[in-house]
Design a protein around this motif. Structure first.
Motif: not given
Lengths: 366, 227
Positions: A19-25
């Protein structure tokens, strides 16, 4: 906006997480998938319990893992709280000592929450002197959540914390999770195989399938994607609206909620005006009319809508999914016959008639 | 009968030997048991087999090899002698080494079982609560393995009290140095001093029984039950 950036590749005999994921912290990120989709492995990679040999993980400004620089922050140096599927309370300690275990291990200047605050939030006072073995499953999970919170984490990771509980216990715990989301400014990553139980919480949704991410984004966006229809399970096909309680019409037993400039009537809720409520519009509960809005009707909830997209028609099935814009994207399931009869096309102005608005917590397991 | 004929010296040596052996065993056995309980290595079965060898070998076989190893030209005894000038064979230190090997499985196996029973799950929880590996071992794994430790201590102690063959071969029978109770009893019987043999045998029997009863009673009342 600050984010969590991750790239993990973990290989087992029969399984690959890639997986390669970017999501809000911030807010609640739900990682959804069936068993074997790699969602728990993904969470364990975030925690540092699993080490992807080529992985990368950045939380806000802090890099926790960067294989190319041989950097790996060990679990106990990451400011995380972890809640496991089984509560994993230490059997040799009382509830109080379990709660204090992590609390004592952080420097006093890093403590952002006190023992009593957590005990109040999770309603733990009556349990403090008991042994974990003497608690019910739901009580154990509340202690486990409290124990994790007492380390003042900057990120809370939850691995199916409700999965081992029966329906009643789930209903007992959910209010605590809702309270947690509302009262703590704490980003949560929540792994589950049952979306229904977290629709009240979810802000960002990540869909995993066979170790790969098939969708990620805001929950209302992902849930109303036609190409994903069915992947999240029948009870979730539709969309989630975050509304505000506008007023109560007690003489009719109704509460009016608002989102954007639209109103919806729902059965009266014991909530203060102005409080926020998530409602779920199931695709099968939405029908389409072309008539003028002035036409008298018994239907209370009629929203002006634009047809955005028409889903693929299956010649064997009788129904088709439409994506509508009612201020937020929602899905409607209608028959193919109706589609032909109304000559629906993308861009058409119609009315979405809502036969039932479900409170998110009413959703049954599927 | 007159208690003054009781032979106190072998009793003292026996207790000292058992206590020393158990202490050494806990120090060495804990990391070995921990490694066996958690390693994914293929070498594990080989190490497990070596640990279990004293269970199946006749004590005389173990004693024979130990005698050679501890002797002035042995792999252990040689370097020891050149460093200290003293001999390991037929000495108390030699006895401790022999007993440690002989009782090894009785300490390692219960510990390994206890560590395996609590598994990695609680350790992971501890790490996520800011405990380092060492901290988690001390504050979670060890207290959860308390029954394993108790069993290990009692079995290690009792088994050392009861050894005969290895002690006879490695320690010889030197009064005041290496003559333990089991050998003293044998000597008394050989020379037909049955009343002394009675005192020692009866004492050992009662002591062992009392210790075991205490352990089982205590074990039941321990709060930690890990299945």
């Amino acid at each position: 906006m600050s984010t969590i950036q991750s790239r993990f590749r973990v290989q087992y005999q029969q399984f690959l997480l890639d997986t390669e994921l970017e999501f809000p912290d911030e807010g609640v990120t739900v990682v959804f998938g069936r068993s074997g989709s790699g969602k728990t492995t993904f969470l364990r990679c975030l925690a540092g319990l699993e080490r992807s040999p080529t992985g990368y993980l950045k939380f806000g400004d802090h890099v926790w893992q960067d294989a190319s620089h041989n950097l790996f922050v060990p679990v106990h140096h990451r400011p995380i709280g972890m809640v496991f599927q089984e509560a994993r309370l230490f059997p040799h300690l009382t509830v109080r000592d379990n709660l204090n275990y992590g609390y004592r291990r952080i420097a006093p200047e890093h403590r952002k929450i006190t023992f009593n605050q957590v005990a109040d939030l999770m309603d733990l006072h009556p349990l403090l002197d008991r042994r974990p073995q003497k608690l019910s499953g739901g009580e154990q999970q509340r202690v486990a959540i409290g124990r994790a919170l007492l380390t003042s984490p900057q990120l809370l990771l939850m691995d199916e914390p409700l999965a081992n509980l029966d329906a009643q216990r789930k209903q007992d715990i959910l209010p605590f999770l809702i309270r947690l989301r509302r009262e703590m400014k704490l980003p949560i990553v929540y792994v589950t195989h049952s979306l229904g139980e977290v629709l009240q919480l979810v802000d960002t949704l990540i869909l995993l399938q066979e170790g790969k991410s098939v969708a990620s984004g805001s929950a209302s966006e992902v849930l109303s994607r036609l190409d994903l229809a069915g992947k999240t399970g029948p009870s979730t096909l539709g969309s989630v609206l975050t509304t505000t309680v506008a007023d109560h019409e007690s003489e009719y037993g109704l509460t009016r909620v608002q989102y954007r400039d639209q109103s919806l009537y729902i059965p009266e809720q014991p909530l203060a005006v102005g409080s926020s409520l998530r409602v779920h519009l199931l695709a099968q509960d939405i029908s389409i009319t072309l008539g003028k809005p002035e036409t008298p009707t018994s239907v209370l909830n009629r929203l002006p809508a634009t047809v955005l997209e028409i889903g693929p028609t299956d010649s064997r099935g009788s129904s088709v999914n439409l994506k509508l814009d009612v201020g937020e994207p929602i899905l409607a399931t209608i028959t193919r016959k109706s589609l032909a009869h109304l000559k629906l096309k993308p861009g058409m102005q119609v009315y979405a008639t809502v036969k039932a608005v479900r409170m998110v917590h009413e959703i049954e397991e599927y | 009968m007159d208690a003054s004929i009781m032979d106190w010296q072998p009793i003292w040596i026996t207790l000292k030997l058992a206590a020393t052996t158990v202490s050494v065993l806990l120090l060495i056995g804990t990391p070995v048991a921990w490694w066996l309980a958690h390693t994914p290595s293929r070498a594990r079965v080989w190490v497990e087999a070596v640990v279990a060898l004293p269970l199946v070998l006749p004590p005389t076989v173990l004693g024979f090899y130990l005698l050679i190893a501890l002797g002035a030209n042995g792999v252990i005894g040689g370097p020891f002698q050149s460093m200290t000038g003293a001999s390991l064979a037929f000495s108390f230190a030699g006895l401790v080494i022999a007993s440690t090997l002989y009782s090894f499985p009785f300490v390692v196996q219960p510990l390994q079982g206890a560590f395996e029973a609590s598994g990695k799950t609680y350790l992971e929880a501890a790490w996520s609560l800011r405990a380092s590996k060492w901290d988690a071992f001390l504050s979670v794994a060890s207290p959860m393995a308390v029954r394993g430790y108790l069993t290990a201590i009692v079995l290690g102690f009792a088994h050392t009290l009861g050894e005969f063959g290895v002690v006879l071969m490695v320690g010889g029978n030197i009064p005041g140095k290496t003559k333990v109770v089991s050998i003293a009893i044998y000597d008394h019987v050989e020379s037909l001093e049955y009343s002394q043999a009675h005192w020692l045998s009866g004492g050992l029997l009662l002591f062992s029984f009392a210790v075991l009863v205490m352990v089982y009673a205590f074990n039941r009342r321990l709060p930690v039950h890990v299945s």
